[in-house]
Design an enzyme around this catalytic site. Structure first.
Site, PDB file in Angstrom:
ATOM      1  N   CYS A   2      41.336  31.329  44.030  1.00  0.00           N
ATOM      2  CA  CYS A   2      40.755  30.012  44.238  1.00  0.00           C
ATOM      3  C   CYS A   2      40.647  29.694  45.730  1.00  0.00           C
ATOM      4  O   CYS A   2      41.312  30.313  46.557  1.00  0.00           O
ATOM      5  CB  CYS A   2      41.650  28.966  43.607  1.00  0.00           C
ATOM      6  SG  CYS A   2      42.283  29.395  42.003  1.00  0.00           S
ATOM      7  N   ARG A  27      33.970  34.783  47.225  1.00  0.00           N
ATOM      8  CA  ARG A  27      35.198  35.247  46.573  1.00  0.00           C
ATOM      9  C   ARG A  27      35.157  35.073  45.055  1.00  0.00           C
ATOM     10  O   ARG A  27      36.041  35.579  44.366  1.00  0.00           O
ATOM     11  CB  ARG A  27      36.400  34.488  47.130  1.00  0.00           C
ATOM     12  CG  ARG A  27      36.591  34.720  48.623  1.00  0.00           C
ATOM     13  CD  ARG A  27      37.389  33.604  49.218  1.00  0.00           C
ATOM     14  NE  ARG A  27      38.664  33.476  48.538  1.00  0.00           N
ATOM     15  CZ  ARG A  27      39.757  34.075  48.893  1.00  0.00           C
ATOM     16  NH1 ARG A  27      39.760  34.853  49.947  1.00  0.00           N
ATOM     17  NH2 ARG A  27      40.870  33.918  48.230  1.00  0.00           N
ATOM     18  N   TRP A  78      39.451  29.747  40.201  1.00  0.00           N
ATOM     19  CA  TRP A  78      39.352  31.012  39.471  1.00  0.00           C
ATOM     20  C   TRP A  78      40.465  30.916  38.438  1.00  0.00           C
ATOM     21  O   TRP A  78      41.641  30.947  38.782  1.00  0.00           O
ATOM     22  CB  TRP A  78      39.552  32.165  40.449  1.00  0.00           C
ATOM     23  CG  TRP A  78      39.768  33.507  39.828  1.00  0.00           C
ATOM     24  CD1 TRP A  78      40.974  34.055  39.483  1.00  0.00           C
ATOM     25  CD2 TRP A  78      38.788  34.484  39.501  1.00  0.00           C
ATOM     26  NE1 TRP A  78      40.788  35.309  38.964  1.00  0.00           N
ATOM     27  CE2 TRP A  78      39.457  35.600  38.964  1.00  0.00           C
ATOM     28  CE3 TRP A  78      37.393  34.525  39.609  1.00  0.00           C
ATOM     29  CZ2 TRP A  78      38.801  36.744  38.535  1.00  0.00           C
ATOM     30  CZ3 TRP A  78      36.746  35.668  39.179  1.00  0.00           C
ATOM     31  CH2 TRP A  78      37.439  36.767  38.651  1.00  0.00           C
ATOM     32  N   ASN A 102      46.326  26.609  44.556  1.00  0.00           N
ATOM     33  CA  ASN A 102      46.039  28.028  44.311  1.00  0.00           C
ATOM     34  C   ASN A 102      47.325  28.708  43.885  1.00  0.00           C
ATOM     35  O   ASN A 102      48.401  28.356  44.379  1.00  0.00           O
ATOM     36  CB  ASN A 102      45.566  28.732  45.590  1.00  0.00           C
ATOM     37  CG  ASN A 102      44.162  28.328  45.977  1.00  0.00           C
ATOM     38  OD1 ASN A 102      43.507  27.610  45.248  1.00  0.00           O
ATOM     39  ND2 ASN A 102      43.732  28.799  47.127  1.00  0.00           N
ATOM     40  N   GLY A 103      47.216  29.708  43.041  1.00  0.00           N
ATOM     41  CA  GLY A 103      48.403  30.502  42.694  1.00  0.00           C
ATOM     42  C   GLY A 103      48.889  30.220  41.288  1.00  0.00           C
ATOM     43  O   GLY A 103      48.170  29.668  40.454  1.00  0.00           O
ATOM     44  N   GLU A 486      40.834  59.724  38.482  1.00  0.00           N
ATOM     45  CA  GLU A 486      40.515  58.486  39.208  1.00  0.00           C
ATOM     46  C   GLU A 486      40.125  58.784  40.672  1.00  0.00           C
ATOM     47  O   GLU A 486      39.154  58.240  41.188  1.00  0.00           O
ATOM     48  CB  GLU A 486      41.717  57.527  39.120  1.00  0.00           C
ATOM     49  CG  GLU A 486      41.620  56.242  39.924  1.00  0.00           C
ATOM     50  CD  GLU A 486      40.443  55.340  39.555  1.00  0.00           C
ATOM     51  OE1 GLU A 486      39.754  55.608  38.571  1.00  0.00           O
ATOM     52  OE2 GLU A 486      40.212  54.372  40.298  1.00  0.00           O
ATOM     53  N   LYS A 490      36.425  58.064  42.378  1.00  0.00           N
ATOM     54  CA  LYS A 490      36.262  57.247  43.592  1.00  0.00           C
ATOM     55  C   LYS A 490      35.446  58.008  44.639  1.00  0.00           C
ATOM     56  O   LYS A 490      34.587  57.435  45.285  1.00  0.00           O
ATOM     57  CB  LYS A 490      37.630  56.879  44.202  1.00  0.00           C
ATOM     58  CG  LYS A 490      38.386  55.794  43.491  1.00  0.00           C
ATOM     59  CD  LYS A 490      37.865  54.429  43.850  1.00  0.00           C
ATOM     60  CE  LYS A 490      37.944  53.415  42.750  1.00  0.00           C
ATOM     61  NZ  LYS A 490      37.764  53.672  41.398  1.00  0.00           N
ATOM     62  N   HIS A 509      41.495  78.672  32.654  1.00  0.00           N
ATOM     63  CA  HIS A 509      40.667  78.841  31.453  1.00  0.00           C
ATOM     64  C   HIS A 509      39.177  78.734  31.766  1.00  0.00           C
ATOM     65  O   HIS A 509      38.375  78.506  30.868  1.00  0.00           O
ATOM     66  CB  HIS A 509      41.072  77.812  30.389  1.00  0.00           C
ATOM     67  CG  HIS A 509      42.493  77.980  29.956  1.00  0.00           C
ATOM     68  ND1 HIS A 509      42.918  79.066  29.244  1.00  0.00           N
ATOM     69  CD2 HIS A 509      43.599  77.222  30.185  1.00  0.00           C
ATOM     70  CE1 HIS A 509      44.231  78.964  29.030  1.00  0.00           C
ATOM     71  NE2 HIS A 509      44.660  77.851  29.596  1.00  0.00           N
ATOM     72  N   LYS A 608      28.718  45.963  39.792  1.00  0.00           N
ATOM     73  CA  LYS A 608      30.129  45.567  39.599  1.00  0.00           C
ATOM     74  C   LYS A 608      30.432  45.359  38.126  1.00  0.00           C
ATOM     75  O   LYS A 608      31.540  45.591  37.672  1.00  0.00           O
ATOM     76  CB  LYS A 608      30.400  44.286  40.398  1.00  0.00           C
ATOM     77  CG  LYS A 608      31.859  43.870  40.432  1.00  0.00           C
ATOM     78  CD  LYS A 608      32.709  44.838  41.227  1.00  0.00           C
ATOM     79  CE  LYS A 608      34.182  44.671  40.999  1.00  0.00           C
ATOM     80  NZ  LYS A 608      34.956  45.873  41.313  1.00  0.00           N
TER      81      LYS A 608
HETATM   82  C1  F6R Z   1      34.919  52.508  39.213  1.00  0.00           C
HETATM   83  C2  F6R Z   1      34.561  51.332  38.453  1.00  0.00           C
HETATM   84  C3  F6R Z   1      33.985  51.502  37.095  1.00  0.00           C
HETATM   85  C4  F6R Z   1      34.571  50.463  36.134  1.00  0.00           C
HETATM   86  C5  F6R Z   1      33.865  50.514  34.773  1.00  0.00           C
HETATM   87  C6  F6R Z   1      34.460  49.528  33.794  1.00  0.00           C
HETATM   88  O1  F6R Z   1      35.436  52.188  40.466  1.00  0.00           O
HETATM   89  O2  F6R Z   1      34.725  50.232  38.923  1.00  0.00           O
HETATM   90  O3  F6R Z   1      34.200  52.789  36.610  1.00  0.00           O
HETATM   91  O4  F6R Z   1      35.934  50.707  35.992  1.00  0.00           O
HETATM   92  O5  F6R Z   1      32.503  50.231  34.930  1.00  0.00           O
HETATM   93  O6  F6R Z   1      34.367  48.228  34.280  1.00  0.00           O
HETATM   94  P1  F6R Z   1      35.253  47.055  33.704  1.00  0.00           P
HETATM   95  O7  F6R Z   1      36.657  47.312  34.069  1.00  0.00           O
HETATM   96  O8  F6R Z   1      34.698  45.807  34.334  1.00  0.00           O
HETATM   97  O9  F6R Z   1      35.064  47.063  32.216  1.00  0.00           O
END
Ligand code: F6R
Length: 613
Positions: A2, A27, A78, A102-103, A486, A490, A509, A608
């Site tokens: 927030c 944010r 938020w 906030n918090g 992971e 990345k 294998h 995102k």
């Molecule tokens: C990788 C990444 C994606 C998400 C995936 C699921 O850095 O961000 O692989 O993890 O698209 O997204 P959410 O968690 O929003 O369901």
């Protein structure tokens, strides 16, 4: 998280507060509100306006019924307690006290119960409103605003930044800080307060930064900073010459790096109020299960995509090992197209930072059709997945801006670790001593992550040497296999480098055919029970010309001596190694992306939140 903005002075406060809130829009938030004292006709008149959704909605409300005043506080929320709505938006008011916060107030349930006993009733579902009630009660008892503020902040447990106005002294702002940011912006005959510097950069460059456990009484010509015990603090102001863009990133070059560095705080917030104070158990505000229900559970499905799927793979390991419960981990995009065998009394857990991922939403809907009990682990209150399951455990990572998930992944691991201990103690698969020890170890993880962050320069130097390689293997065993996945994801998504991730034992294998000097190998190998086996697998690839970049445990000379590059992480309970290896892998990918000139925060072709199948 927030945002808070406040003003006291001679100018009309609303435009200043609203422009500050606008500066914090990046944010993320789900509702907004402002309060101001209008003293124009000789009387003090308090007005509050709030609206769900974007600031534009609040502006429409204010256009219809404008507020005037030279002191004001405003907030973008938020949601953490209570869904996003006008009713739950801040400011909250009780009699003469108006507050934004906030918090998370950890002890809000007991404080609320105490107030209910005294006949108080509440208009919202928030933990914030109870602080307004506590403060008004304290003012009535103490007959002194400053003493009352001090009394109340000492009653609150958890993380909070508060800004308060009081009708009887409308030109005085009270602010307090405990584990949430709060800055004071200094002006001539006017003062500003905000949760974040960017909110105030249009008005001042001179700031006082409050420390945890400090509060301030802010008047147009005077600022007094005190500790929560009342001792006066003499704090020098700082001149901040950041550009707005730098300020939004808090001085970091990219949001991703800022978010990587936020992870100790994110985990503390995720554990806050959930690890019981004597380390004797776990509780969730929004999810409960009786011992009998937990014992009856036959199996559990973890459903997620991408990074959330990797968190689920770690979760499977923890839940099976601690709670002795069978776990299936499914890629959400595959789950609904197979015919899973489901048992009565089974749970399906959807894991998603955004709570909006179409595949995960479809998977949990399918699970519900199959009569599995649903649960969501998400970072977004009232997201589609949270609304669908109605049963949720929230991660408290705050908004994640960089497309590649880092701190949300960390918070997912945090909730899964708590959840696995919760199930273990409810099912009686572990004794009290074990529960107490593992929770003590878990609470120490944020500090250990801070130690890993100190390796940033070292990891950047390794990335500099390796930035031109176009393909990498990532290897790990046991809990380090999901971390290899992971780390590899990345590097792919933000540096556009081809990666292959394998359980180290699988190399022989088939994939070992690819080993050559052109494929560096990132070996994730903290000292755990399968470490010895992993080393033998690394030997096999090294013997075929592979270069080893190893992420292991500090002091491990055996692996260090075999490796071309070495990243030694602090010792940690072996089950919790993913919390630390994740950070080293994130930093490596981050630097590879920067060094290759990629757009770190907005990698090409990615969004995102993936709301299409
Ligand atoms: C990788 C990444 C994606 C998400 C995936 C699921 O850095 O961000 O692989 O993890 O698209 O997204 P959410 O968690 O929003 O369901």
């Amino acid at each position: 998280m927030c945002g808070i903005v406040g003003y006291v002075g001679e100018r009309q406060a609303l435009p200043i507060v609203l422009s500050g809130l606008k500066r914090l829009e990046y944010r993320g938030y789900d509702s907004a509100g402002v309060a101001a004292f209008d003293q124009s006709n000789g009387t003090v008149h308090l007005k509050i306006k709030r609206a769900e959704g974007r600031l534009d909605n609040l502006l429409k409300v204010l256009k219809e019924d404008p507020i005037k005043g030279t002191s004001s506080i405003g907030h973008t929320r938020w949601a953490t307690h209570g869904r996003p709505s006008e009713k739950n938006a801040h400011p909250h008011r009780y009699k003469d006290v108006v507050i934004v916060h906030n918090g998370i107030i950890e002890n809000y349930i007991s404080l609320r119960e105490e107030l209910v006993k005294h006949g108080h009733t509440f208009l919202s579902e928030t933990d914030t409103e109870i602080v307004a009630h506590l403060l008004q009660r304290a003012i009535d008892q103490e007959k002194d605003f400053e003493k009352a503020c001090q009394k109340v902040v000492n009653k609150l447990k958890g993380a909070f930044a508060l800004a308060v106005l009081w009708a009887k002294a409308p030109n005085k702002l009270f602010v307090a800080k405990q584990h949430c940011p709060m800055v004071l912006g200094l002006g001539k005959d006017e003062q500003f307060i905000a949760s974040d510097i960017p909110a105030l950069l249009d008005y001042t460059k001179d700031f006082i930064f409050l420390e945890d456990g400090e509060m301030a009484f802010v008047e147009p010509t005077k600022v007094v900073v005190k500790k929560f015990d009342g001792e006066i603090v003499r704090r020098k102001s700082h001149r901040v010459d950041w550009s707005l863009a730098a300020a939004e990133k808090e001085g970091f070059d990219h949001f991703m790096l800022k978010e990587i560095y936020e992870q100790p705080r994110v985990l503390r917030d995720t554990f806050r109020g959930r690890i019981q104070s004597k380390f004797d158990g776990v509780q969730f505000e929004t999810f409960k299960m009786s011992d009998a229900e937990a014992k009856k559970l036959k199996s559990l499905f973890l459903l997620g995509c991408g990074t959330a799927w990797h968190a689920s793979l770690v979760g499977k390991y923890w839940i099976e090992s601690f709670a002795k419960l069978h776990v299936d981990v499914d890629l959400a995009s595959e789950f609904r197209y197979r015919d899973p065998v489901v048992f009565k009394n089974s749970l399906a857990v959807a894991i998603s930072q955004s709570g909006e991922t179409a595949d995960t939403l479809a998977a949990i809907s399918e699970a519900m059709k199959l009569k599995l009990k649903p649960l969501a682990i998400t970072n977004a209150v009232e997201s589609s997945i949270a609304r669908k399951t109605k049963s949720v455990i929230y991660t408290h990572a705050g908004p994640e801006i960089s497309v590649a998930s880092t701190k949300c992944f960390m918070a997912q691991l945090g909730v899964l670790a708590l959840f696995s201990v919760y199930l273990a103690s409810k099912r009686g698969t572990q004794n009290k001593k074990w529960v107490s020890k593992i929770l003590t170890d878990l609470a120490e993880v944020p500090e250990k992550i801070s130690e890993v962050l100190k390796l940033n320069d070292h990891i950047r130097n390794i990335a500099k040497k390796y930035k031109d390689y176009r393909q990498y293997f990532y290897l790990g065993r046991g809990l380090s296999f999901p971390m290899a996945l992971e780390g590899a994801l990345k590097l792919k998504e933000i540096a556009y480098i081809n990666t292959q991730a394998y359980p180290a034992g699988e190399m022989k294998h088939g994939p070992i055919a690819l080993i050559s000097e052109d494929w560096p190998i990132v070996c994730v190998a903290p000292q755990d029970k399968i470490y010895g086996k992993a080393i033998s697998n690394f030997e096999e690839v090294k013997a075929r010309g592979g270069k080893l970049i190893s992420i292991g445990t500090e002091g491990d000379t055996e692996l260090r001596n075999r490796s071309d590059e070495w990243i030694g992480l602090p010792k940690i309970r072996e089950e919790f190694s993913p919390f630390l290896t994740a950070v080293a892998l994130q930093l490596f990918s981050y630097h590879m992306s920067v060094l290759n000139g990629c757009d770190v925060d907005k990698p090409k072709n990615l969004a995102k939140s993936v709301t299409v199948e």
